[in-house]
Design an enzyme around this catalytic site. Sequence first.
Site, PDB file in Angstrom:
ATOM      1  N   SER A   1      31.284  44.395  38.665  1.00 14.40           N
ATOM      2  CA  SER A   1      32.601  44.867  38.235  1.00 14.40           C
ATOM      3  C   SER A   1      32.893  44.323  36.851  1.00 14.40           C
ATOM      4  O   SER A   1      32.359  43.273  36.460  1.00 14.40           O
ATOM      5  CB  SER A   1      33.678  44.384  39.216  1.00 14.40           C
ATOM      6  OG  SER A   1      34.974  44.599  38.693  1.00 14.40           O
TER       7      SER A   1
ATOM      8  N   TYR B   1      37.450  37.872  44.066  1.00  8.68           N
ATOM      9  CA  TYR B   1      36.803  39.135  43.728  1.00  8.68           C
ATOM     10  C   TYR B   1      35.942  38.968  42.477  1.00  8.68           C
ATOM     11  O   TYR B   1      34.762  39.342  42.472  1.00  8.68           O
ATOM     12  CB  TYR B   1      37.861  40.213  43.498  1.00  8.68           C
ATOM     13  CG  TYR B   1      37.282  41.542  43.067  1.00  8.68           C
ATOM     14  CD1 TYR B   1      36.732  42.409  43.997  1.00  8.68           C
ATOM     15  CD2 TYR B   1      37.285  41.921  41.732  1.00  8.68           C
ATOM     16  CE1 TYR B   1      36.198  43.620  43.616  1.00  8.68           C
ATOM     17  CE2 TYR B   1      36.757  43.134  41.335  1.00  8.68           C
ATOM     18  CZ  TYR B   1      36.214  43.984  42.279  1.00  8.68           C
ATOM     19  OH  TYR B   1      35.681  45.178  41.883  1.00  8.68           O
TER      20      TYR B   1
END
Length: 245
Positions: A141, A154
Site C-alpha cells: 500500500s 495497517y
Amino acid sequence: MSVADKVIIVTGAGSGIGKATAILLGAEKAKVALFDVNPSIFDVEEQIKSAGGTAIAIKVDVCSSAEVDAATKAVVDAFGPVDGGANLAGVSGKGTINLEQETDEEWDRVIRINLGGVKNALRAQLQHRNPKGASIVNASSIGARIGSPGNAAYSASKAAVSGLTKSVAREMGPHGVRVNAIAPGITDTPMVDAVPESIRDGWRKANVLGRLADPIEMANVILFLLSDGSSFITSSVVDIDAGRV
C-alpha cells in the site's frame, strides 16, 4: 500480456481489487482459483464461468496456514501446478485509533491478516509452483511509504509485505520465480465506501488526478505483472497512486 491457461490463485477474491482481478484473469483465459473467507466468492466464480472462463472458488481463511495449504493442494489437483498468485486479502484496520490507544487484539488482527495471510498464501504457492517458473503479486500500500495516521498497524503490515516481497524475490529468482507487490492508492472498494464522504473527498484531493482509483485500474497492473510481458520485473513495489504525496 497473455495469461491464457495459467493457473493463478487470487486471495481476497470476493470483493474489491481481488474480485476485479479474478474477473479480469478469467476474461483473459487464466484458470482462476478464488480464495476468500467471504462466501461472495461463489458469486464471482459463477460470474467468471458464465462469461466462458474457468474458475474454482474455495472458502479459505488466509490466517490459517492449514486451510491455505489444503486449498492450494485442491487447486493443483483440479488445474495443475501454480503459475501465479495475486495475494490481495486484507483489512484496513479501524483507521481512527492512534497507537497510544491501540489494543493488542486489534494490532494483532491487522498484522495476522495483512502480513500473515500473505505469507501463508505466498509460501503455499511457492511449494506448489510450476517448475518452469511462476509470478506472484502481493498487496502492499502507499501507506507503507507515507504512513497512515490513526492506522499504524495497517501501514506497518503493508511495509512488512514490501519487505517480504523483496526478500522472497531474491530467494526465488534463481528458481525462475518473480515476486512483486503493488502499492495502491485509495481505491473505490466496499472497504472505502464505509468511510465518511468528507474523508473520501480529502483523499481525492491528495493526488494529482483528483479522484479515487477504480479496482480495475489495479487489476490491469496485476495482470501485467503476472504475465510474461513483465518478465524482467521482480522485487519491485509498484506505486499505483495517481501521484499521491
